[in-house]
Design a protein around this motif. Structure first.
Motif, PDB file in Angstrom:
ATOM      1  N   ALA A 175       0.661  -1.021   0.173  1.00 56.25           N
ATOM      2  CA  ALA A 175       0.003  -0.012   0.132  1.00 56.25           C
ATOM      3  C   ALA A 175       0.890   1.065  -0.019  1.00 56.25           C
ATOM      4  CB  ALA A 175      -1.070  -0.027   1.224  1.00 56.25           C
ATOM      5  N   ILE A 176       1.830   1.235   0.827  1.00 57.95           N
ATOM      6  CA  ILE A 176       2.923   2.435   0.801  1.00 57.95           C
ATOM      7  C   ILE A 176       3.535   2.536  -0.335  1.00 57.95           C
ATOM      8  CG2 ILE A 176       4.971   3.353   2.013  1.00 57.95           C
ATOM      9  CD1 ILE A 176       3.822   1.888   4.712  1.00 57.95           C
ATOM     10  N   GLY A 177       4.049   1.476  -1.065  1.00 57.68           N
ATOM     11  CA  GLY A 177       4.730   1.491  -2.178  1.00 57.68           C
ATOM     12  C   GLY A 177       3.955   1.987  -3.103  1.00 57.68           C
ATOM     13  N   ASP A 178       2.486   1.587  -3.291  1.00 61.72           N
ATOM     14  CA  ASP A 178       1.723   1.936  -4.219  1.00 61.72           C
ATOM     15  C   ASP A 178       1.344   3.461  -4.396  1.00 61.72           C
ATOM     16  OD1 ASP A 178      -0.171   2.087  -6.541  1.00 61.72           O
ATOM     17  OD2 ASP A 178      -1.482   0.779  -5.619  1.00 61.72           O
ATOM     18  N   ALA A 179       1.252   4.285  -3.120  1.00 58.79           N
ATOM     19  CA  ALA A 179       0.985   5.463  -2.909  1.00 58.79           C
ATOM     20  C   ALA A 179       2.238   6.440  -2.804  1.00 58.79           C
ATOM     21  CB  ALA A 179       0.401   5.429  -1.341  1.00 58.79           C
ATOM     22  N   ALA A 180       3.411   5.842  -2.480  1.00 59.22           N
ATOM     23  CA  ALA A 180       4.520   6.746  -2.539  1.00 59.22           C
ATOM     24  C   ALA A 180       4.851   7.487  -3.764  1.00 59.22           C
ATOM     25  CB  ALA A 180       5.764   5.839  -2.226  1.00 59.22           C
ATOM     26  N   PRO A 181       4.932   7.090  -5.022  1.00 60.44           N
ATOM     27  CA  PRO A 181       5.159   7.665  -6.245  1.00 60.44           C
ATOM     28  C   PRO A 181       4.358   8.956  -6.267  1.00 60.44           C
ATOM     29  CG  PRO A 181       5.305   5.527  -6.802  1.00 60.44           C
ATOM     30  CD  PRO A 181       4.520   5.695  -5.184  1.00 60.44           C
ATOM     31  N   GLU A 182       3.107   9.035  -5.739  1.00 61.96           N
ATOM     32  CA  GLU A 182       2.236  10.091  -6.051  1.00 61.96           C
ATOM     33  C   GLU A 182       1.925  10.888  -4.419  1.00 61.96           C
ATOM     34  OE1 GLU A 182      -1.435   8.491  -7.140  1.00 61.96           O
ATOM     35  OE2 GLU A 182      -0.601   7.507  -9.074  1.00 61.96           O
ATOM     36  N   GLY A 183       3.184  10.821  -3.830  1.00 57.13           N
ATOM     37  CA  GLY A 183       3.039  11.908  -2.677  1.00 57.13           C
ATOM     38  C   GLY A 183       2.169  11.129  -1.527  1.00 57.13           C
ATOM     39  N   LEU A 184       2.227   9.827  -1.411  1.00 54.93           N
ATOM     40  CA  LEU A 184       1.338   9.135  -0.358  1.00 54.93           C
ATOM     41  C   LEU A 184       0.125   9.385  -0.419  1.00 54.93           C
ATOM     42  CD1 LEU A 184       3.900   9.278   2.804  1.00 54.93           C
ATOM     43  CD2 LEU A 184       3.376   7.345   1.341  1.00 54.93           C
ATOM     44  N   ARG A 185      -0.413   9.399  -1.714  1.00 55.22           N
ATOM     45  CA  ARG A 185      -1.992   9.830  -2.017  1.00 55.22           C
ATOM     46  C   ARG A 185      -2.714   8.291  -2.100  1.00 55.22           C
ATOM     47  NH1 ARG A 185      -2.728  13.257  -7.447  1.00 55.22           N
ATOM     48  NH2 ARG A 185      -5.128  12.547  -6.563  1.00 55.22           N
ATOM     49  N   TRP A 186      -3.824   8.370  -1.146  1.00 51.15           N
ATOM     50  CA  TRP A 186      -4.441   6.957  -0.847  1.00 51.15           C
ATOM     51  C   TRP A 186      -5.618   7.066  -1.395  1.00 51.15           C
ATOM     52  CZ3 TRP A 186      -2.305   3.168   2.123  1.00 51.15           C
ATOM     53  CH2 TRP A 186      -0.977   3.606   2.684  1.00 51.15           C
ATOM     54  N   ASP A 187      -5.744   7.641  -2.583  1.00 51.64           N
ATOM     55  CA  ASP A 187      -7.006   7.851  -3.358  1.00 51.64           C
ATOM     56  C   ASP A 187      -7.675   6.811  -4.484  1.00 51.64           C
ATOM     57  OD1 ASP A 187      -5.063   8.703  -5.044  1.00 51.64           O
ATOM     58  OD2 ASP A 187      -6.431  10.676  -5.617  1.00 51.64           O
ATOM     59  N   GLY A 188      -6.260   5.884  -4.728  1.00 54.22           N
ATOM     60  CA  GLY A 188      -6.476   4.941  -5.816  1.00 54.22           C
ATOM     61  C   GLY A 188      -6.923   3.747  -5.204  1.00 54.22           C
ATOM     62  N   PRO A 189      -7.455   2.547  -5.759  1.00 57.62           N
ATOM     63  CA  PRO A 189      -8.092   1.526  -5.392  1.00 57.62           C
ATOM     64  C   PRO A 189      -6.843   0.596  -4.647  1.00 57.62           C
ATOM     65  CG  PRO A 189      -7.945   1.319  -7.370  1.00 57.62           C
ATOM     66  CD  PRO A 189      -7.469   2.849  -7.445  1.00 57.62           C
TER      67      PRO A 189
END
Length: 278
Positions: A175-189
């Protein structure tokens, strides 16, 4: 007065313990709702196969929906004595349906001029809906047949507690690796789903949650390794260090979840780690 031969226990027979449900000994003893849950998933898989044959270009390589459907059927069957295991079929059916609606692909395929493609989508939807409805009745039946609370995943009574912790850590890393490239944005699925899944694996008793985490992690590994952007980030660490770190952390987390989740769900010993408490 001595016991007669008829009163003596017979060798090889099972003694029924009051208040404890006997495990099913044949296919006939499996609840109809469980059969309906699995049958709905099989019907949905047939619908996806029709779509694949009608329009192979829609599924380059392999339809990912078959992974989710196959996982749902296996989880419901393998952990069929756990009260909430049919919930896996509901969650994965929602994942396919909601994902298709949000992406717009489901509505487009249903209205396609290709009659076989439209029919395949209709059959898939019918299977997913019928499976979800049957799963609700299967959960109700399983809860009525239950004899006591299941061992909690992080309880000291669970010999696979370390594997559960590793699976949870792997999902959080993804989850962190998926969100990290976008500035830790968690809005993706992806980030939100795996963070929620980690919480469910840690809290919900039964083997079906670790099994579900394994299935979803495996599917995401396939998607990640077939994504040109992810492969470009992995092969050129200096070009985008943040992107490389994010993809590498995702892969490490997903692989950890697959290995640890499998260990948590399938103990080597005959006695399941997820047995009921006395």
């Amino acid at each position: 007065m001595k016991n007669s031969p008829q009163d003596l226990p017979r060798t090889g027979t099972r003694t029924h313990v009051p208040g404890r449900a006997s495990p099913p000994s044949s296919l006939r003893s499996i609840p109809p709702a469980t059969v309906g849950t699995i049958g709905g998933q099989v019907l949905a898989a047939a619908g996806i196969m029709v779509q694949w044959l009608a329009e192979p270009a829609l599924f380059p390589g392999f339809p990912p929906g078959l992974i989710y459907i196959g996982a749902a059927a296996v989880i419901v069957w393998w952990d069929r004595r756990t009260p909430w295991s049919p919930l896996a079929a509901v969650l994965l059916s929602l994942w396919i349906t909601v994902g298709g609606l949000v992406g717009g692909q489901l509505a487009a395929n249903l209205g396609s001029a290709n009659s076989a493609l439209a029919a395949g989508n209709a059959v898939m939807l019918l299977g997913l809906v019928s499976s979800s409805v049957a799963a609700v009745f299967a959960i109700r039946h399983n809860r009525r047949q239950g004899t006591g609370p299941l061992v909690k995943p992080l309880s000291a009574r669970n010999p696979r507690r370390t594997a559960v912790w590793c699976a949870v850590a792997g999902m959080l890393a993804d989850a962190i690796g998926d969100a990290a490239p976008e500035g830790l944005r968690w809005d993706g699925p992806g980030p939100a789903m795996f963070a929620a899944l980690a919480l469910l694996v840690a809290l919900v008793p039964g083997r079906f949650m670790p099994m579900l985490s394994v299935a979803l992690s495996a599917a995401f590994i396939v998607g990640l390794t077939s994504n040109p952007e992810s492969l470009a980030a992995l092969t050129d660490p200096g070009g985008d260090p943040v992107g490389f770190g994010g993809v590498a952390l995702q892969l490490a987390g997903l692989i950890t979840t697959v290995v640890a989740g499998s260990l948590a769900a399938f103990p080597r010993t005959r006695r399941s780690a997820w047995g009921r408490t006395p």
